[in-house]
Design a protein around this motif. Structure first.
Motif, PDB file in Angstrom:
ATOM      1  N   ILE A  89      -1.019   5.694   5.562  1.00  0.00           N
ATOM      2  CA  ILE A  89       0.126   5.926   4.673  1.00  0.00           C
ATOM      3  C   ILE A  89      -0.339   5.656   3.251  1.00  0.00           C
ATOM      4  O   ILE A  89      -1.074   4.696   3.003  1.00  0.00           O
ATOM      5  N   SER A 112       0.657   5.921  -1.216  1.00  0.00           N
ATOM      6  CA  SER A 112       1.772   5.490  -2.063  1.00  0.00           C
ATOM      7  C   SER A 112       2.901   6.519  -2.094  1.00  0.00           C
ATOM      8  O   SER A 112       4.070   6.148  -2.236  1.00  0.00           O
ATOM      9  N   LEU A 124       4.806   6.093   1.115  1.00  0.00           N
ATOM     10  CA  LEU A 124       5.599   4.877   0.958  1.00  0.00           C
ATOM     11  C   LEU A 124       6.862   5.163   0.141  1.00  0.00           C
ATOM     12  O   LEU A 124       7.955   4.672   0.452  1.00  0.00           O
ATOM     13  N   LYS A 128       0.512  -1.958   8.030  1.00  0.00           N
ATOM     14  CA  LYS A 128       1.014  -3.266   7.614  1.00  0.00           C
ATOM     15  C   LYS A 128       0.349  -3.714   6.317  1.00  0.00           C
ATOM     16  O   LYS A 128       0.970  -4.253   5.419  1.00  0.00           O
ATOM     17  N   ARG A 129      -0.948  -3.456   6.263  1.00  0.00           N
ATOM     18  CA  ARG A 129      -1.742  -3.854   5.102  1.00  0.00           C
ATOM     19  C   ARG A 129      -1.215  -3.157   3.828  1.00  0.00           C
ATOM     20  O   ARG A 129      -1.102  -3.768   2.782  1.00  0.00           O
ATOM     21  N   VAL A 130      -0.885  -1.872   3.952  1.00  0.00           N
ATOM     22  CA  VAL A 130      -0.362  -1.135   2.796  1.00  0.00           C
ATOM     23  C   VAL A 130       0.989  -1.708   2.383  1.00  0.00           C
ATOM     24  O   VAL A 130       1.263  -1.911   1.198  1.00  0.00           O
ATOM     25  N   PHE A 131       1.828  -2.011   3.357  1.00  0.00           N
ATOM     26  CA  PHE A 131       3.118  -2.600   3.026  1.00  0.00           C
ATOM     27  C   PHE A 131       2.944  -3.930   2.330  1.00  0.00           C
ATOM     28  O   PHE A 131       3.712  -4.291   1.452  1.00  0.00           O
ATOM     29  N   GLU A 132       1.921  -4.639   2.756  1.00  0.00           N
ATOM     30  CA  GLU A 132       1.741  -5.950   2.177  1.00  0.00           C
ATOM     31  C   GLU A 132       1.191  -5.897   0.751  1.00  0.00           C
ATOM     32  O   GLU A 132       1.737  -6.543  -0.141  1.00  0.00           O
ATOM     33  N   ILE A 133       0.153  -5.123   0.534  1.00  0.00           N
ATOM     34  CA  ILE A 133      -0.426  -5.126  -0.814  1.00  0.00           C
ATOM     35  C   ILE A 133       0.530  -4.520  -1.832  1.00  0.00           C
ATOM     36  O   ILE A 133       0.500  -4.868  -2.994  1.00  0.00           O
ATOM     37  N   THR A 134       1.393  -3.619  -1.376  1.00  0.00           N
ATOM     38  CA  THR A 134       2.331  -3.019  -2.322  1.00  0.00           C
ATOM     39  C   THR A 134       3.612  -3.839  -2.410  1.00  0.00           C
ATOM     40  O   THR A 134       4.495  -3.529  -3.190  1.00  0.00           O
ATOM     41  N   GLN A 135       3.696  -4.853  -1.586  1.00  0.00           N
ATOM     42  CA  GLN A 135       4.899  -5.696  -1.522  1.00  0.00           C
ATOM     43  C   GLN A 135       6.136  -4.889  -1.153  1.00  0.00           C
ATOM     44  O   GLN A 135       7.262  -5.255  -1.501  1.00  0.00           O
ATOM     45  N   ALA A 136       5.927  -3.778  -0.435  1.00  0.00           N
ATOM     46  CA  ALA A 136       7.058  -2.960  -0.014  1.00  0.00           C
ATOM     47  C   ALA A 136       7.783  -3.614   1.160  1.00  0.00           C
ATOM     48  O   ALA A 136       8.924  -3.272   1.460  1.00  0.00           O
ATOM     49  N   HIS A 137       7.111  -4.557   1.807  1.00  0.00           N
ATOM     50  CA  HIS A 137       7.726  -5.149   3.006  1.00  0.00           C
ATOM     51  C   HIS A 137       9.036  -5.853   2.710  1.00  0.00           C
ATOM     52  O   HIS A 137       9.878  -6.006   3.571  1.00  0.00           O
ATOM     53  N   SER A 138       9.193  -6.254   1.442  1.00  0.00           N
ATOM     54  CA  SER A 138      10.419  -6.985   1.109  1.00  0.00           C
ATOM     55  C   SER A 138      11.633  -6.062   1.070  1.00  0.00           C
ATOM     56  O   SER A 138      12.758  -6.517   0.901  1.00  0.00           O
ATOM     57  N   PHE A 162      12.245  -3.846   3.600  1.00  0.00           N
ATOM     58  CA  PHE A 162      12.518  -3.340   4.945  1.00  0.00           C
ATOM     59  C   PHE A 162      12.684  -4.469   5.958  1.00  0.00           C
ATOM     60  O   PHE A 162      12.127  -5.542   5.796  1.00  0.00           O
TER      61      PHE A 162
END
Lengths: 463, 107, 117
Positions: free
Chosen positions: B51, B53, B56, B83-93, B95
């Motif tokens: 995935i 940007s 995302l 998961k790694r992409v979500f984490e480095i972009t801080q997108a996890h917050s 979802f």
């Protein structure tokens, strides 16, 4: 459900350990070291001692440094993975989100905990096996909870229990570090140790005339200059330099700290240029680099090449845009459509701040629109790329906000003339932009940067 | 990229497979726009290989739409790369992220 | 910088209130002011209650003023030293050069008899 396997779920929430976060801003609280070993590693040790085969770290905030350090756990022979939760998730929601992980067997849930006092000589597998479902250990703030049924073959006789020592202030941290060093045989501590109260890391240079007094712990790549006295009770981190004739005793020096000559560090904690009195909690941010300062790790070759490529591309842009700039700049000035805005980056920073000047041109009139289309507003900043102060493309601080919500992870990223976010159509707010910036900062290389720069130049969205 | 639709517990589950990037995100976008996709939704990311940007960005937009409609959007079974992409972009917050589809569906 | 002469201890004691910051930029000002004070008396008390930051050049000026007072058979005493200033003075070992008092009144009283304590 119960297949007999054991796993550990560590839950990290940003609101926890705020006192530690306030003091050591540059890293996650779990990455703060106690006796040169990050807190997270004590939890990993304990998970392994209690028979866990898998460990998951569920966090509601960025843990990039933690993840880089722990990796997949192969270093410790345990499988480590990571999960994301939201700050508002309660225990029930948290377990739902990690149901697959927890359903493999007995789960040890570690919450709000920085440190578990264990003794490596004990067999905590027996302890865990005998633990009934529910809270197994609780401390002043954290707890260890067991999920899943108690196994039948419980062991008679005394079973050693771990404990969660009080750890809510820097004073308690200081005492715990001292205590851990004194009880070093209970823990697995880093460094070479031929005597119980003396630990030495790799590449430690102790010059003639320097004196080392036990108990002492010294990390990797440490230089102790002539005439210095280290210890008793000194915990020196990695990449530390102690200059001539200085005394360090009853103190903790964190990684990457420089201590100048003829100083006396007694009963203190030092981290880079920050000096802390553990008893009162008072802190002193040193401004004299010759007394105390943070040692910056040198730039890698890759970074240097990237910097050169950015400078070359900036030079090309400076040449190409020179004529349009010389024509448009006075015209815009006459129309009062050239505004500069100065701001500090990162916002709110005290040390290592950079003043960034951004030009704002309104998309009014033919000249204004043309100037924006040609990115003339970025022209003056391009000179800073030549000097290496700014990147050509990277994170572009938003012009509009001074109160940018830059979280700890982004502080390290260099501000730039063009933003990665400008290569895409979708970002709607600063948070979206940061997402794109973060993505490319980790994925892009020198050549990608040039492609992305062209994309940013041609993207009409920011015009 | 392939999109498979199913229903668990009355909740729509979209299982994505393949690469979610600038090239393939228009397809996903078109898919979301063609039919009625109101109501709570789970996106199964187990088979997503990659995935970027802009992929995302699509999920962020979808999350925003669902949020304004007051409907739940849950992501499930992220693999480590995603998961790694979500984490480095801080997108996890942005979802709700589950490791199990049944749990995400409230089963 | 506020400066007054107190005679309650039976000797002339000059009391100065130090500014919030003494660093490379502002220490010359202190040095110049102190030269004037030293003409009035060699017994000085610096009230550090407002002092929030001091760097090594500021510290250097304090030590040089101390040296001048001692040359003139006086002393420089520090009162109300804050935690930050105190930490820096301990780090650089400058603290042991000065006599330090919890407040200006006790610092003035310590001049009673005019002997360096």
């Amino acid at each position: 459900m119960n297949t007999g396997s054991v796993q550990t779920l560590i839950v990290l929430r940003e609101e926890e350990h705020a006192w530690l976060q306030d003091l050591f801003r540059s890293r996650h609280p779990m990455m703060v070291t106690l006796c040169n070993k990050p807190f997270i590693e004590y939890l990993i040790d304990f998970a392994i001692l209690s028979g866990s085969e898998a460990l998951r770290i569920a966090s509601d905030s960025p843990i990039t440094d933690l993840e880089n350090y722990c990796g997949n756990g192969s270093r410790w022979g345990i499988t480590i993975d990571y999960a994301h939760i939201l700050p508002e998730d309660d225990r029930e929601r948290l377990l739902e989100k990690n149901r697959q992980f927890c359903s493999r067997g007995k789960t040890m849930l570690i919450e709000k905990t920085l440190f578990v006092a264990y003794d490596k000589k004990n067999d905590y597998r027996l302890w865990l096996r005998a633990c009934p479902e529910g809270v197994a250990v609780s401390g002043t703030s954290g707890s260890i909870t067991i999920l899943g049924n108690k196994q039948e073959n419980s062991i008679p006789g005394p079973i050693p229990e771990p404990s969660l020592p009080m750890l809510l202030t820097i004073g308690e941290y200081y005492r715990l570090a001292d205590d851990t060093l004194k009880n070093a045989d209970r823990y697995i501590l880093p460094g070479y140790s031929s005597e119980p109260d003396c630990f030495l890391g790799r590449n430690v240079v102790i010059q003639k005339g320097a004196e080392i007094r036990k108990p002492v712990m010294i990390g990797n790549n440490v230089q102790i200059s002539a005439g210095s006295i280290i210890g008793p009770g000194a915990i020196i981190g990695s990449n530390v330099i102690i200059d001539r004739e200085s005394v360090v005793s009853g103190s903790i020096l964190m990684d990457n700290t420089f201590i100048g000559e003829q100083l006396e560090v007694k009963g203190r904690i030092a981290d880079g240029s920050l000096l802390i009195d553990p008893e009162s909690g008072a802190t002193l941010q040193m401004e004299d680099p010759h007394l105390m300062s943070a040692i910056q790790p040198g730039a890698s070759t890759k970074q240097i090449i990237r910097r050169i490529i950015h400078a070359l591309a900036a030079l090309a842009l400076l040449i190409v845009l020179a004529l349009p700039f010389l024509i448009l700049r006075p015209l815009l000035g006459l129309r009062r459509n050239w505004h500069t805005k100065k701001r500090l980056f990162p916002p709110g920073a005290t040390a290592k701040k950079l003043t960034i000047e951004q030009v704002v041109i309104r998309p009014e009139g033919a000249y204004g629109r043309l100037a924006i289309a040609l990115s003339i507003d970025r022209y003056p900043s391009l000179f800073k790329v030549l000097g290496g102060k700014l990147r050509l493309i990277g994170h572009r601080p938003a012009v509009s906000s001074d109160t940018s919500t830059i979280s700890s992870g982004c502080i390290a990223m260099n501000p730039a003339v063009f933003g990665y976010a400008e290569t895409e159509e979708w970002p709607e707010n600063e948070r979206d932009e940061l997402m794109v910036d973060h993505y490319h900062l980790l994925h892009s290389g020198s050549l990608n940067d040039i492609g992305l720069l062209l994309k940013a130049l041609l993207n009409k969205k920011h015009m | 990229m392939n999109i498979a639709e199913s229903t668990i517990n009355g909740i729509k589950v979209l299982s994505l497979e393949g690469v979610l990037n600038a090239a393939s995100s228009p397809k996903f976008k078109a898919y979301l726009e063609t039919a009625d996709h109101s109501g709570p939704m789970i996106i199964n990311l187990e088979q997503v290989e990659f995935i970027d940007s802009s992929g995302l960005g699509l999920l962020v937009r979808l999350a925003r739409q669902k949020k304004s409609a007051n409907e739940a959007l849950k992501l499930a079974k992220m693999n480590d790369r995603v998961k790694r992409v979500f984490e480095i972009t801080q997108a996890h917050s942005l979802f709700d992220i589950y490791d199990d589809i049944q749990a995400a569906a409230g089963n | 910088m506020e400066f007054s002469v107190d005679t309650s201890a039976g000797v002339r004691v000059g009391v100065a209130i130090l500014p919030e910051r003494i660093d490379a930029a502002s220490c010359a000002e202190l040095q110049a002011a102190a030269a004037g004070w030293l003409k009035q008396t060699a017994n000085l008390v610096f009230d550090c209650s407002g002092l929030n930051f001091i760097d090594s050049s500021g510290l250097g000026v304090l030590v040089s003023i101390l040296r001048k007072t001692i040359e003139q058979d006086g002393d420089l005493k520090l009162a109300c030293l804050g935690m930050k200033a105190s930490m820096l003075m301990e780090l650089t070992k400058a603290k042991r050069l000065f006599s330090i008092h919890p407040d200006a009144v006790s610092a003035i009283a310590a001049f009673h008899g005019g002997v360096r304590q």
